[in-house]
Scaffold this motif. Structure first.
Motif, short mmCIF file in Angstrom:
data_model
loop_
_atom_site.label_atom_id
_atom_site.label_comp_id
_atom_site.label_asym_id
_atom_site.label_seq_id
_atom_site.Cartn_x
_atom_site.Cartn_y
_atom_site.Cartn_z
N PHE A 87 0.66 -0.88 0.05
CA PHE A 87 0.39 -0.29 0.22
C PHE A 87 0.86 0.91 0.03
CE2 PHE A 87 -3.85 -2.94 1.86
CZ PHE A 87 -4.80 -2.56 0.58
N ALA A 88 2.50 1.16 0.50
CA ALA A 88 2.40 2.50 0.66
C ALA A 88 3.20 3.01 -0.95
CB ALA A 88 3.69 1.95 1.84
N VAL A 89 3.33 1.44 -1.32
CA VAL A 89 4.07 1.97 -2.52
C VAL A 89 3.53 1.91 -3.86
CG1 VAL A 89 5.41 0.19 -4.84
CG2 VAL A 89 6.31 0.03 -2.54
N ILE A 90 2.35 1.67 -3.42
CA ILE A 90 0.91 2.26 -4.16
C ILE A 90 0.61 3.56 -3.94
CG2 ILE A 90 -1.49 2.52 -5.33
CD1 ILE A 90 -1.24 -0.91 -4.50
N TYR A 91 0.35 4.41 -2.65
CA TYR A 91 0.67 5.43 -2.04
C TYR A 91 1.76 6.38 -2.28
CZ TYR A 91 -0.57 9.50 0.98
OH TYR A 91 -0.57 10.25 1.30
N LEU A 92 2.76 5.33 -2.69
CA LEU A 92 3.36 6.17 -2.86
C LEU A 92 3.88 6.85 -4.39
CD1 LEU A 92 6.12 6.53 0.02
CD2 LEU A 92 4.58 8.23 -0.95
N LEU A 93 3.61 5.97 -5.46
CA LEU A 93 3.82 5.78 -6.76
C LEU A 93 4.13 7.33 -7.72
CD1 LEU A 93 3.94 4.50 -9.17
CD2 LEU A 93 1.99 4.36 -9.62
N PRO A 94 2.97 8.31 -7.38
CA PRO A 94 3.46 9.36 -8.39
C PRO A 94 4.61 9.61 -7.50
CG PRO A 94 0.73 9.62 -7.31
CD PRO A 94 1.35 7.92 -7.24
N SER A 95 4.48 10.02 -6.64
CA SER A 95 5.86 10.97 -6.51
C SER A 95 7.15 10.37 -7.02
CB SER A 95 6.28 10.45 -4.45
OG SER A 95 4.98 11.87 -4.39
N ALA A 155 2.51 14.15 -12.27
CA ALA A 155 3.50 12.90 -12.85
C ALA A 155 3.87 12.89 -13.74
CB ALA A 155 3.36 11.78 -11.71
N THR A 156 2.52 12.31 -14.61
CA THR A 156 2.53 11.94 -15.99
C THR A 156 2.30 13.47 -16.50
OG1 THR A 156 0.06 11.36 -15.62
CG2 THR A 156 1.49 9.90 -15.48
N ARG A 157 1.87 14.07 -16.97
CA ARG A 157 1.22 15.39 -17.56
C ARG A 157 3.09 16.15 -17.47
NH1 ARG A 157 -1.08 15.70 -21.30
NH2 ARG A 157 -1.63 18.04 -21.05
N THR A 158 3.49 16.62 -16.95
CA THR A 158 5.38 17.17 -16.83
C THR A 158 6.05 16.25 -17.34
OG1 THR A 158 4.47 17.81 -14.45
CG2 THR A 158 6.47 17.98 -15.09
N PRO A 159 6.97 17.24 -18.38
CA PRO A 159 7.70 16.19 -19.70
C PRO A 159 8.78 16.06 -18.73
CG PRO A 159 7.12 18.35 -20.04
CD PRO A 159 6.09 18.71 -18.96
N LYS A 160 9.55 15.06 -19.38
CA LYS A 160 11.33 14.32 -18.61
C LYS A 160 12.18 16.22 -19.08
CE LYS A 160 11.25 10.04 -19.68
NZ LYS A 160 11.20 9.05 -20.54
N ARG A 161 12.79 16.42 -17.93
CA ARG A 161 13.97 16.99 -18.90
C ARG A 161 14.95 16.68 -20.03
NH1 ARG A 161 17.55 17.34 -13.37
NH2 ARG A 161 15.52 16.87 -12.05
N ALA A 162 14.85 17.83 -20.16
CA ALA A 162 15.59 17.56 -22.03
C ALA A 162 16.55 17.49 -21.71
CB ALA A 162 15.25 19.39 -22.42
N GLN A 163 17.46 16.51 -22.57
CA GLN A 163 18.91 15.61 -22.23
C GLN A 163 19.64 16.51 -23.17
OE1 GLN A 163 19.66 13.93 -20.39
NE2 GLN A 163 17.72 13.23 -19.14
N PRO A 164 20.93 17.31 -23.03
CA PRO A 164 21.72 17.32 -24.28
C PRO A 164 21.94 16.34 -25.10
CG PRO A 164 22.55 17.17 -22.09
CD PRO A 164 21.05 17.26 -21.43
N PRO A 165 22.44 17.08 -27.00
CA PRO A 165 22.80 15.52 -27.57
C PRO A 165 23.34 15.08 -26.87
CG PRO A 165 22.58 18.26 -28.46
CD PRO A 165 21.88 18.18 -26.85
N ALA A 166 23.66 13.75 -27.81
CA ALA A 166 25.08 13.59 -27.08
C ALA A 166 26.23 13.22 -28.51
CB ALA A 166 24.67 11.47 -27.63
N GLN A 167 27.10 14.06 -28.66
CA GLN A 167 28.37 14.36 -28.93
C GLN A 167 29.04 12.77 -29.92
OE1 GLN A 167 29.72 18.23 -28.07
NE2 GLN A 167 27.60 19.15 -28.18
#
Length: 68
Positions: A13-21, A56-68
């Motif tokens: 239950f604790a894992v399900i409760y904190l799933l969004p975080s 938690a699901t609507r916030t986009p991921k942080r932009a990763q700099p392109p690999a060089q």
């Protein structure tokens, strides 16, 4: 044996409760600390948990700099 089942159930239950975080931190969400506060403070109501999950699901991921 009954106490082991109780502890296992509490952990599940604790894992399900904190799933969004967890999702917010794993995705690197911009407002992850706000999501954690909403999740902990208002997660007991299904509305608060749903809001935290939505954020938690609507916030986009942080932009990763392109690999060089």
């Amino acid at each position: 044996m009954d106490s082991l089942f109780t502890v296992l159930l509490a952990v599940v239950f604790a894992v399900i409760y904190l799933l969004p975080s967890y999702m917010a931190f794993a995705r690197g969400a911009k407002d992850r600390w706000l999501i954690l506060i909403i999740n902990v403070a208002f997660g007991a109501s299904l509305i608060g948990w749903g809001i935290a999950l939505y954020m938690a699901t609507r916030t986009p991921k942080r932009a990763q700099p392109p690999a060089q």
